[in-house]
Design a protein around this motif. Structure first.
Motif, PDB file in Angstrom:
ATOM      1  N   ASN A  20       0.839  -1.199   0.000  1.00 43.88           N
ATOM      2  CA  ASN A  20       0.000   0.000   0.000  1.00 43.88           C
ATOM      3  C   ASN A  20       0.873   1.248   0.000  1.00 43.88           C
ATOM      4  O   ASN A  20       1.952   1.277   0.614  1.00 43.88           O
ATOM      5  CB  ASN A  20      -1.027  -0.001   1.140  1.00 43.88           C
ATOM      6  CG  ASN A  20      -0.447  -0.248   2.524  1.00 43.88           C
ATOM      7  OD1 ASN A  20       0.608  -0.848   2.671  1.00 43.88           O
ATOM      8  ND2 ASN A  20      -1.144   0.223   3.539  1.00 43.88           N
ATOM      9  N   GLU A  70       0.309   5.191   0.677  1.00 39.93           N
ATOM     10  CA  GLU A  70      -0.611   6.238   1.114  1.00 39.93           C
ATOM     11  C   GLU A  70      -0.103   7.604   0.668  1.00 39.93           C
ATOM     12  O   GLU A  70       1.031   7.746   0.173  1.00 39.93           O
ATOM     13  CB  GLU A  70      -0.791   6.143   2.633  1.00 39.93           C
ATOM     14  CG  GLU A  70      -1.420   4.810   3.027  1.00 39.93           C
ATOM     15  CD  GLU A  70      -1.666   4.655   4.516  1.00 39.93           C
ATOM     16  OE1 GLU A  70      -1.205   5.508   5.309  1.00 39.93           O
ATOM     17  OE2 GLU A  70      -2.331   3.661   4.885  1.00 39.93           O
ATOM     18  N   ASN A  71      -0.966   8.592   0.845  1.00 40.17           N
ATOM     19  CA  ASN A  71      -0.640   9.945   0.403  1.00 40.17           C
ATOM     20  C   ASN A  71      -1.181  10.942   1.426  1.00 40.17           C
ATOM     21  O   ASN A  71      -2.230  10.685   2.029  1.00 40.17           O
ATOM     22  CB  ASN A  71      -1.300  10.180  -0.972  1.00 40.17           C
ATOM     23  CG  ASN A  71      -0.769  11.424  -1.657  1.00 40.17           C
ATOM     24  OD1 ASN A  71      -1.118  12.539  -1.313  1.00 40.17           O
ATOM     25  ND2 ASN A  71       0.089  11.218  -2.635  1.00 40.17           N
ATOM     26  N   ALA A  88      -2.658  13.518   0.865  1.00 41.07           N
ATOM     27  CA  ALA A  88      -4.040  13.733   0.417  1.00 41.07           C
ATOM     28  C   ALA A  88      -4.711  12.359   0.495  1.00 41.07           C
ATOM     29  O   ALA A  88      -4.649  11.560  -0.455  1.00 41.07           O
ATOM     30  CB  ALA A  88      -4.056  14.286  -1.005  1.00 41.07           C
ATOM     31  N   TYR A  89      -5.286  12.058   1.634  1.00 39.26           N
ATOM     32  CA  TYR A  89      -5.657  10.690   1.998  1.00 39.26           C
ATOM     33  C   TYR A  89      -6.350   9.852   0.915  1.00 39.26           C
ATOM     34  O   TYR A  89      -6.001   8.688   0.739  1.00 39.26           O
ATOM     35  CB  TYR A  89      -6.558  10.696   3.246  1.00 39.26           C
ATOM     36  CG  TYR A  89      -5.886  11.155   4.526  1.00 39.26           C
ATOM     37  CD1 TYR A  89      -4.511  11.357   4.603  1.00 39.26           C
ATOM     38  CD2 TYR A  89      -6.651  11.389   5.655  1.00 39.26           C
ATOM     39  CE1 TYR A  89      -3.920  11.793   5.797  1.00 39.26           C
ATOM     40  CE2 TYR A  89      -6.061  11.817   6.850  1.00 39.26           C
ATOM     41  CZ  TYR A  89      -4.705  12.015   6.913  1.00 39.26           C
ATOM     42  OH  TYR A  89      -4.122  12.433   8.076  1.00 39.26           O
ATOM     43  N   PRO A  90      -7.330  10.393   0.203  1.00 39.76           N
ATOM     44  CA  PRO A  90      -8.054   9.513  -0.742  1.00 39.76           C
ATOM     45  C   PRO A  90      -7.196   8.995  -1.890  1.00 39.76           C
ATOM     46  O   PRO A  90      -7.613   8.091  -2.600  1.00 39.76           O
ATOM     47  CB  PRO A  90      -9.195  10.397  -1.271  1.00 39.76           C
ATOM     48  CG  PRO A  90      -9.304  11.526  -0.309  1.00 39.76           C
ATOM     49  CD  PRO A  90      -7.928  11.732   0.254  1.00 39.76           C
ATOM     50  N   LEU A  91      -6.017   9.567  -2.053  1.00 37.48           N
ATOM     51  CA  LEU A  91      -5.167   9.153  -3.173  1.00 37.48           C
ATOM     52  C   LEU A  91      -4.345   7.903  -2.882  1.00 37.48           C
ATOM     53  O   LEU A  91      -3.661   7.385  -3.762  1.00 37.48           O
ATOM     54  CB  LEU A  91      -4.222  10.288  -3.573  1.00 37.48           C
ATOM     55  CG  LEU A  91      -4.920  11.540  -4.089  1.00 37.48           C
ATOM     56  CD1 LEU A  91      -3.889  12.585  -4.482  1.00 37.48           C
ATOM     57  CD2 LEU A  91      -5.824  11.210  -5.268  1.00 37.48           C
ATOM     58  N   GLY A  92      -4.418   7.405  -1.667  1.00 39.47           N
ATOM     59  CA  GLY A  92      -3.658   6.205  -1.327  1.00 39.47           C
ATOM     60  C   GLY A  92      -4.125   5.010  -2.145  1.00 39.47           C
ATOM     61  O   GLY A  92      -5.269   4.959  -2.606  1.00 39.47           O
ATOM     62  N   SER A  93      -3.223   4.051  -2.323  1.00 39.82           N
ATOM     63  CA  SER A  93      -3.604   2.850  -3.078  1.00 39.82           C
ATOM     64  C   SER A  93      -3.274   1.597  -2.273  1.00 39.82           C
ATOM     65  O   SER A  93      -2.355   1.586  -1.452  1.00 39.82           O
ATOM     66  CB  SER A  93      -2.921   2.816  -4.447  1.00 39.82           C
ATOM     67  OG  SER A  93      -1.530   2.886  -4.301  1.00 39.82           O
TER      68      SER A  93
END
Ligand code: THU
Length: 139
Positions: A44, A46-47, A49-54
């Motif tokens: 995983n 993460e970023n 900018a939270y929603p951009l995590g994969s």
């Protein structure tokens, strides 16, 4: 001798070690084997900018597709325990895109595949009556 499933587990543990998860502090590793026998892994990412995590599964699938492969036979995810983390709903759909109903998915924690907490399911059980590429084929 190490089995193919044990190999996937080891590769998934390695991948988990590279996870970038400063926000959740929940590292995930995934490793998959294709019909050709090739193995691909992901973690995983993460970023801030939270929603951009994969997710880890998404990374492994991206590596597989980049290599020109499409058919997932077996996949192992590794999360931290004590509760085993099975693939999230979105990742079940991501795996399903490249899986057969019989594709096997093992969800494990760091204590080893043989831990009684390991959850092994087929794709068909993980995502029953799923929507997939076949739904979009024109008659
Ligand atoms: N995560 C995965 O990598 N795979 C899953 O199937 C479930 C969740 C990651 C996303 C996020 O970085 C962290 O775990 C916490 O949700």
């Amino acid at each position: 001798m190490e089995s193919e499933t044990e190999q996937l587990y080891r590769v998934a543990v390695d991948a988990q070690g590279n996870a970038h998860c400063p926000y959740s502090k929940y590292p995930v590793g995934a490793a998959l084997r294709t019909a050709s026998g090739a193995v691909f892994s992901g973690c995983n990412v993460e970023n801030a900018a939270y929603p951009l995590g994969s997710c880890a599964e998404a990374g492994a699938i991206a590596a597989m597709v980049l290599a020109g492969e499409r058919d997932i036979v077996e996949l192992v995810t590794v999360t931290n325990g004590p509760l085993v983390g099975t693939p999230c709903g979105g990742c079940r759909q991501r795996i399903r895109e490249f899986a057969a109903p019989t594709t096997v998915v093992h969800s494990a924690i760091g204590t080893g595949l043989a831990d009684p907490g390991t959850i092994t399911m087929t794709m068909a059980d993980l995502l029953p009556e799923s929507f997939g590429p076949q739904n979009l084929t024109n008659p």
